[in-house]
Design a protein around this motif. Structure first.
Motif, PDB file in Angstrom:
ATOM      1  N   CYS A  65       0.833  -1.205   0.000  1.00 24.99           N
ATOM      2  CA  CYS A  65       0.000   0.000   0.000  1.00 24.99           C
ATOM      3  C   CYS A  65       0.876   1.266   0.000  1.00 24.99           C
ATOM      4  O   CYS A  65       1.902   1.317   0.677  1.00 24.99           O
ATOM      5  N   GLN A  66       0.431   2.243  -0.777  1.00 26.14           N
ATOM      6  CA  GLN A  66       1.218   3.487  -0.870  1.00 26.14           C
ATOM      7  C   GLN A  66       0.971   4.409   0.322  1.00 26.14           C
ATOM      8  O   GLN A  66       1.844   5.179   0.700  1.00 26.14           O
ATOM      9  N   CYS A  75      -4.914   1.056   2.627  1.00 28.31           N
ATOM     10  CA  CYS A  75      -5.860   2.172   2.469  1.00 28.31           C
ATOM     11  C   CYS A  75      -7.049   1.805   1.580  1.00 28.31           C
ATOM     12  O   CYS A  75      -8.120   2.373   1.699  1.00 28.31           O
ATOM     13  N   ASN A  76      -6.850   0.865   0.694  1.00 34.27           N
ATOM     14  CA  ASN A  76      -7.888   0.422  -0.247  1.00 34.27           C
ATOM     15  C   ASN A  76      -8.276   1.492  -1.273  1.00 34.27           C
ATOM     16  O   ASN A  76      -9.270   1.339  -1.981  1.00 34.27           O
ATOM     17  N   THR A  77      -7.509   2.575  -1.336  1.00 33.91           N
ATOM     18  CA  THR A  77      -7.838   3.615  -2.306  1.00 33.91           C
ATOM     19  C   THR A  77      -6.681   3.870  -3.276  1.00 33.91           C
ATOM     20  O   THR A  77      -6.897   4.367  -4.381  1.00 33.91           O
ATOM     21  N   CYS A  78      -5.469   3.528  -2.882  1.00 31.26           N
ATOM     22  CA  CYS A  78      -4.330   3.764  -3.769  1.00 31.26           C
ATOM     23  C   CYS A  78      -4.374   2.783  -4.949  1.00 31.26           C
ATOM     24  O   CYS A  78      -5.117   1.813  -4.934  1.00 31.26           O
ATOM     25  N   CYS A  81      -3.525  -0.913  -4.036  1.00 31.09           N
ATOM     26  CA  CYS A  81      -4.618  -1.622  -3.357  1.00 31.09           C
ATOM     27  C   CYS A  81      -5.709  -2.000  -4.354  1.00 31.09           C
ATOM     28  O   CYS A  81      -6.227  -3.117  -4.321  1.00 31.09           O
TER      29      CYS A  81
END
Ligand SMILES: [Zn+2]
Length: 529
Positions: A65-66, A75-78, A81
């Motif tokens: 993850c970034q 984060c589940n948004t980068c 992910c």
């Protein structure tokens, strides 16, 4: 119309906090990232649907993850992910060990590990069902696994870790995933139901969770199927029907029928299952589980925390528990476990089930062993007060010794020639228990008591009318040949028959007489030492 996504995929955990039932493993993995103590390879073992690949994916996401959160969650948004979630990441490669099991597949991996990562921090190989790899493939993997390039990680998942070579196992950090507790599965299903806006009774969720047996994916798949089956609200009955299982109420009815000695109910219940096309093997499993619950309620009470039951079921189990003795439950459980295997290989599952149900009903009629032991202890005390016996050798039939009669008995069995009979030194005791003992002291070499040893006049004996000695009078013969009382050892005794009363000649006396014979034998041995 958008493609339908099954519940198990739609509600798959996307972060560590969503993973249920594996808190210790989650903590270890998060700490590994936090303190930078990462191993080369991880092995996730556990039965199906417990979250092995899910954990591997979340871990892979968290590593690459970034912008991970402060507590190590992805984060589940980068982009990383998102790519991993979609299965399009070039850095996280998922390989199915069942279909890529050969040495050539592993060689490909070995060749690509040297390439640097596309964008992420780590290059991660997730190999599912790793136990399916061939021995050669495992050996080809060994070297890479021992010293992989710094940014390469291997995550293995398997349902059968014993099939993985020890050389591989020793190079991995191993995690054994727990079966997911029923309460946690119910909670997850409830969340899904709320999210989907469907109404379902909590008992129905219980049935699904129970059927899934600790596998969350199984529970979600079943729930998916049941939602498709229903148009309106889902009740316990309709869910049980959809799952092809009998509602538990029938088991509670069975408990009451058993207590009442209603043997016919065994056939009734089997007929019902059979005609409705229910799985008899599964019913046997539910039956075993039912008795396990009864025993647990008996031992720990209905409020025990380890019981995964609804409030209503706790009440029902408490009522059922009163119908059984603790020892009886243990015995029933014992033979149900055996019967579970038998029914799988039986040519007629129906008859096997009937026999099992009959046996459970009949178990209510057994004399409790504690009671026999208590009576035996009482007898022992009475014997202790008797005068020391001496041995007189005399030919005497065992039947006459038992019955206390000398002239009205059939001839002795041929194998009994000479016997040792203990005679008291003083006047024979005349109290009832002592009389039982004194009349029951004759010991044949074969410890198995014959009917005559037990004082039972059998039909066979009555047929041998002509063999009776001529000295026996007609009235005595008539008394002797009187139709004998059938001895049902399994019949439930009343309180009175527990009292040793030689006059009543109750059938239970025969059992106590037999134990008394054995006891006397033990005492005799000791007194001659
Ligand atoms: Zn991210």
């Amino acid at each position: 119309m958008p493609d339908y996504q099954v519940l198990a995929r739609k509600y798959r955990p996307q972060r560590f906090s969503d993973v249920i039932g594996q808190s210790a493993i989650v903590t270890t993995l998060k700490n590994a990232i936090k303190f930078n103590r990462l191993a080369h390879a991880y092995l996730f073992c556990g039965s199906r649907g417990t979250g092995k690949t899910t954990l591997a994916r979340v871990f892979a996401k968290a590593l690459n993850c970034q912008q991970p959160t402060a507590d190590g969650e992805p984060c589940n948004t980068c982009s990383s992910c998102k790519e991993i979630a979609a299965g399009t990441s070039l850095d996280v490669l998922e390989i199915d060990g069942a279909s890529h099991r050969g040495i050539d597949d592993i060689r490909q991996i070995n060749e690509t590990v040297a390439y640097s990562t596309a964008s992420g921090k780590y290059k991660i190989y997730i190999i599912d069902e790793v136990h399916m790899l061939t021995k050669e493939a495992f050996n080809a993997l060994l070297k890479t696994l021992e010293e992989p390039p710094p940014k390469v990680k291997f995550f293995f998942a398997t349902t059968e870790p014993h099939k993985v070579l020890p050389t591989i196992l020793s190079r991995c950090q191993r995690f054994n995933l727990n079966r997911i507790p029923t309460v946690d599965i119910i909670e997850k299903l409830q969340k899904i139901a709320t999210d989907l806006g469907v109404s379902i009774q909590s008992e129905a969720l219980h049935l699904i969770a129970h059927r899934a047996d600790g596998g969350l994916r199984d529970a979600e798949s079943l729930f998916d199927q049941i939602i498709s089956f229903h148009e309106g609200a889902m009740t316990t009955e309709s869910v049980a029907g959809a799952l092809g299982i009998m509602p538990r109420d029938i088991l509670f009815t069975f408990d009451r029928a058993g207590k009442d000695g209603n043997l016919a109910f065994a056939f009734e219940i089997t007929q019902q299952l059979f005609s409705q096309g229910k799985d008899l093997i599964h019913f046997m499993e539910s039956l075993t589980d039912h008795f396990r619950s009864i025993l647990m309620v008996k031992l720990a009470g209905k409020t025990a925390s380890f019981l995964s039951l609804t409030e209503k079921e706790r009440e029902q189990y408490e009522a059922s528990a009163k119908l059984y003795r603790q020892e009886q439950c243990v015995e029933i459980l014992d033979f149900l476990i055996e019967a579970q295997n038998q029914i799988k290989y039986s040519s007629s599952a129906r008859i096997t089930l009937e026999a099992v149900l009959l046996r459970i009903i009949r178990s209510h009629q057994r004399i409790p062993i504690e009671l026999l032991v208590k009576k035996l202890a009482e007898l022992e005390q009475q014997v202790a007060t008797l005068p020391k016996p001496m041995v007189v050798s005399t030919p005497i039939s065992s039947a006459s010794a038992i019955n206390g009669t000398t002239n009205t008995t059939p001839p002795p069995p041929p194998q009994v020639k000479q016997q040792e009979v203990i005679m008291p030194v003083s006047t024979p005791a005349t109290t009832a228990p002592a009389a039982v003992l004194m009349t029951a002291v004759s010991m044949t070499e074969d410890p198995t008591p014959s009917n005559s040893d037990l004082g039972i006049k059998t039909k066979k004996a009555s047929k041998s009318k002509e063999k009776l000695p001529p000295a026996v009078s007609a009235t005595e013969q008539a008394a002797l040949l009187k139709e004998p009382v059938a001895v049902e050892l399994g019949a439930r005794p009343t309180e009175e028959v527990y009292k040793i009363d030689i006059k009543t000649q109750s059938r239970y006396d025969t059992i106590l007489q037999f134990t008394a014979v054995e006891l006397e034998g033990v005492i005799q041995k000791k007194s001659f030492r």
